[in-house]
Motif scaffolding. Structure first.
Motif, mmCIF file in Angstrom:
data_model
loop_
_atom_site.group_PDB
_atom_site.id
_atom_site.type_symbol
_atom_site.label_atom_id
_atom_site.label_comp_id
_atom_site.label_asym_id
_atom_site.label_seq_id
_atom_site.Cartn_x
_atom_site.Cartn_y
_atom_site.Cartn_z
ATOM 1 N N GLU A 263 -16.565 -26.754 13.917
ATOM 2 C CA GLU A 263 -18.037 -26.776 13.333
ATOM 3 C C GLU A 263 -19.149 -26.996 14.236
ATOM 4 O O GLU A 263 -20.072 -26.159 13.781
ATOM 5 N N SER A 264 -18.983 -27.849 15.226
ATOM 6 C CA SER A 264 -20.026 -27.927 16.166
ATOM 7 C C SER A 264 -20.149 -26.590 16.805
ATOM 8 O O SER A 264 -21.489 -26.200 17.190
ATOM 9 N N ASP A 265 -19.244 -25.884 16.932
ATOM 10 C CA ASP A 265 -19.461 -24.482 17.878
ATOM 11 C C ASP A 265 -20.118 -23.490 16.943
ATOM 12 O O ASP A 265 -20.924 -22.451 17.317
ATOM 13 N N ILE A 266 -19.953 -23.540 15.490
ATOM 14 C CA ILE A 266 -20.682 -22.585 14.774
ATOM 15 C C ILE A 266 -21.894 -23.133 14.559
ATOM 16 O O ILE A 266 -22.910 -22.069 14.485
ATOM 17 N N ASP A 267 -22.363 -24.200 14.442
ATOM 18 C CA ASP A 267 -23.640 -25.002 14.478
ATOM 19 C C ASP A 267 -24.413 -24.348 15.589
ATOM 20 O O ASP A 267 -25.393 -23.710 15.337
ATOM 21 N N ALA A 268 -23.941 -24.464 16.702
ATOM 22 C CA ALA A 268 -24.681 -23.949 17.896
ATOM 23 C C ALA A 268 -24.842 -22.590 18.035
ATOM 24 O O ALA A 268 -25.987 -22.267 18.221
ATOM 25 N N TRP A 269 -23.874 -21.859 17.689
ATOM 26 C CA TRP A 269 -23.954 -20.306 17.631
ATOM 27 C C TRP A 269 -24.873 -19.967 16.582
ATOM 28 O O TRP A 269 -25.837 -18.980 16.868
ATOM 29 N N LEU A 270 -24.971 -20.445 15.238
ATOM 30 C CA LEU A 270 -25.969 -20.229 14.330
ATOM 31 C C LEU A 270 -27.445 -20.418 14.896
ATOM 32 O O LEU A 270 -28.334 -20.116 14.601
ATOM 33 N N ASP A 271 -27.392 -21.696 15.490
ATOM 34 C CA ASP A 271 -28.636 -22.385 16.049
ATOM 35 C C ASP A 271 -29.368 -21.095 16.918
ATOM 36 O O ASP A 271 -30.723 -20.701 16.940
ATOM 37 N N ASP A 272 -28.479 -20.628 17.975
ATOM 38 C CA ASP A 272 -28.777 -19.621 18.663
ATOM 39 C C ASP A 272 -29.351 -18.253 18.087
ATOM 40 O O ASP A 272 -30.489 -17.667 18.328
ATOM 41 N N GLN A 273 -28.747 -17.970 17.055
ATOM 42 C CA GLN A 273 -28.973 -16.595 16.141
ATOM 43 C C GLN A 273 -30.262 -17.035 15.765
ATOM 44 O O GLN A 273 -31.149 -16.020 15.716
ATOM 45 N N LEU A 274 -30.388 -18.076 15.104
ATOM 46 C CA LEU A 274 -31.840 -18.191 14.476
ATOM 47 C C LEU A 274 -33.187 -18.215 15.553
ATOM 48 O O LEU A 274 -33.940 -17.784 15.227
ATOM 49 N N ARG A 275 -32.864 -18.744 16.762
ATOM 50 C CA ARG A 275 -33.962 -18.578 17.923
ATOM 51 C C ARG A 275 -33.993 -17.196 18.293
ATOM 52 O O ARG A 275 -35.080 -16.826 18.554
ATOM 53 N N THR A 276 -32.811 -16.514 18.418
ATOM 54 C CA THR A 276 -32.896 -15.180 19.231
ATOM 55 C C THR A 276 -32.884 -13.912 18.451
ATOM 56 O O THR A 276 -33.111 -12.762 19.119
ATOM 57 N N ASN A 277 -32.267 -13.899 17.452
ATOM 58 C CA ASN A 277 -31.938 -13.042 16.399
ATOM 59 C C ASN A 277 -33.103 -12.676 15.399
ATOM 60 O O ASN A 277 -33.141 -13.412 14.506
ATOM 61 N N PRO A 278 -33.868 -11.604 15.568
ATOM 62 C CA PRO A 278 -35.058 -11.504 14.601
ATOM 63 C C PRO A 278 -34.354 -11.332 12.922
ATOM 64 O O PRO A 278 -35.190 -11.175 12.268
ATOM 65 N N THR A 279 -33.261 -10.430 12.934
ATOM 66 C CA THR A 279 -32.779 -10.503 11.709
ATOM 67 C C THR A 279 -32.643 -11.811 10.674
ATOM 68 O O THR A 279 -32.581 -11.729 9.575
ATOM 69 N N VAL A 280 -32.127 -12.673 11.369
ATOM 70 C CA VAL A 280 -31.656 -14.412 11.013
ATOM 71 C C VAL A 280 -32.939 -14.918 10.581
ATOM 72 O O VAL A 280 -33.881 -15.222 11.438
ATOM 73 N N LEU A 281 -33.265 -15.075 9.194
ATOM 74 C CA LEU A 281 -34.318 -15.641 8.815
ATOM 75 C C LEU A 281 -34.199 -17.023 8.595
ATOM 76 O O LEU A 281 -35.088 -18.081 9.366
ATOM 77 N N THR A 282 -33.231 -17.657 8.244
ATOM 78 C CA THR A 282 -32.877 -18.943 8.186
ATOM 79 C C THR A 282 -31.286 -19.317 8.134
ATOM 80 O O THR A 282 -30.690 -18.433 7.911
ATOM 81 N N VAL A 283 -30.956 -20.486 8.605
ATOM 82 C CA VAL A 283 -29.476 -21.079 8.589
ATOM 83 C C VAL A 283 -29.695 -22.352 7.902
ATOM 84 O O VAL A 283 -30.395 -23.325 8.247
ATOM 85 N N ASP A 284 -29.128 -22.673 6.769
ATOM 86 C CA ASP A 284 -29.109 -23.619 6.029
ATOM 87 C C ASP A 284 -27.412 -24.333 5.999
ATOM 88 O O ASP A 284 -26.560 -23.627 5.912
ATOM 89 N N ARG A 285 -27.557 -25.525 5.923
ATOM 90 C CA ARG A 285 -25.960 -26.098 5.586
ATOM 91 C C ARG A 285 -25.688 -26.496 4.199
ATOM 92 O O ARG A 285 -26.867 -26.658 3.537
ATOM 93 N N GLY A 286 -24.606 -26.498 3.836
ATOM 94 C CA GLY A 286 -24.163 -27.283 2.613
ATOM 95 C C GLY A 286 -24.395 -28.604 2.214
ATOM 96 O O GLY A 286 -25.034 -29.228 3.193
ATOM 97 N N GLU A 287 -23.848 -29.088 1.390
ATOM 98 C CA GLU A 287 -24.071 -30.449 1.064
ATOM 99 C C GLU A 287 -23.473 -31.463 1.825
ATOM 100 O O GLU A 287 -22.403 -30.677 2.588
ATOM 101 N N PRO A 288 -23.647 -32.593 2.293
ATOM 102 C CA PRO A 288 -23.295 -33.519 3.204
ATOM 103 C C PRO A 288 -21.530 -33.561 3.008
ATOM 104 O O PRO A 288 -21.267 -33.414 1.966
ATOM 105 N N GLY A 289 -20.894 -33.302 4.073
ATOM 106 C CA GLY A 289 -19.464 -33.496 3.991
ATOM 107 C C GLY A 289 -18.604 -31.988 3.745
ATOM 108 O O GLY A 289 -17.513 -31.881 4.085
#
Length: 151
Positions: free
Chosen positions: A12-38
């Motif tokens: 889960e932490s690895d996926i978070d980090a990769w998606l955060d990187d995509q949000l910063r560097t990939n112009p195609t990615v507009l937003t990354v949101d998480r589901g409900e807590p848990g």
């Protein structure tokens, strides 16, 4: 293979980090949101040319990573022709498939065994969702909504 709690947390932490990187560097990615807590769920919103916006849902479970993207609403006409077209396209897809979902909408879906999930695989999946949506959205809309596209 079932992942243990600590393995799931690390992934889960690895996926978070990769998606955060995509949000910063990939112009195609507009937003990354998480589901409900848990929940181990992510919503990745992308922009495209043929399909203006697509959202891919990634849901991580103990056994698999389930991914899906709403491709198009249920067709208003030519249902049989559209579904045949989609089934024929399924033969060309790598790792994804077209499926009929809620309210007869068309989805692109994929699953990966959780223990095989890597940044490379997530990147491949996200890129495939984008590429297949861009490639087949307009032809499918022209079939399923033919009357609207006459002009």
């Amino acid at each position: 293979m079932i992942l243990r709690a600590e393995e799931l947390a690390a992934l889960e932490s690895d996926i978070d980090a990769w998606l955060d990187d995509q949000l910063r560097t990939n112009p195609t990615v507009l937003t990354v949101d998480r589901g409900e807590p848990g929940q181990r769920r992510w919503y990745v919103r992308m922009t495209g040319e043929e399909k203006t916006v697509s959202t891919v849902w990634f849901t991580l479970g103990q056994r698999q990573l389930h991914c899906e993207c709403h491709f198009m609403p249920a067709p208003e006409e030519n249902e049989g022709r559209l579904y045949e077209y989609l089934l024929r396209r399924n033969r060309e897809l790598t790792g994804l498939r077209f499926a009929i979902g809620v309210e007869d909408a068309v989805f692109l879906v994929a699953e990966l065994p959780a223990h095989t999930v890597t940044e490379t695989e997530i990147d491949r999946l996200l890129g495939s969702f984008y590429a297949y949506s861009e490639r087949w959205f307009r032809p499918c809309m022209r079939i399923g909504y033919q009357t609207r596209f006459k002009n």
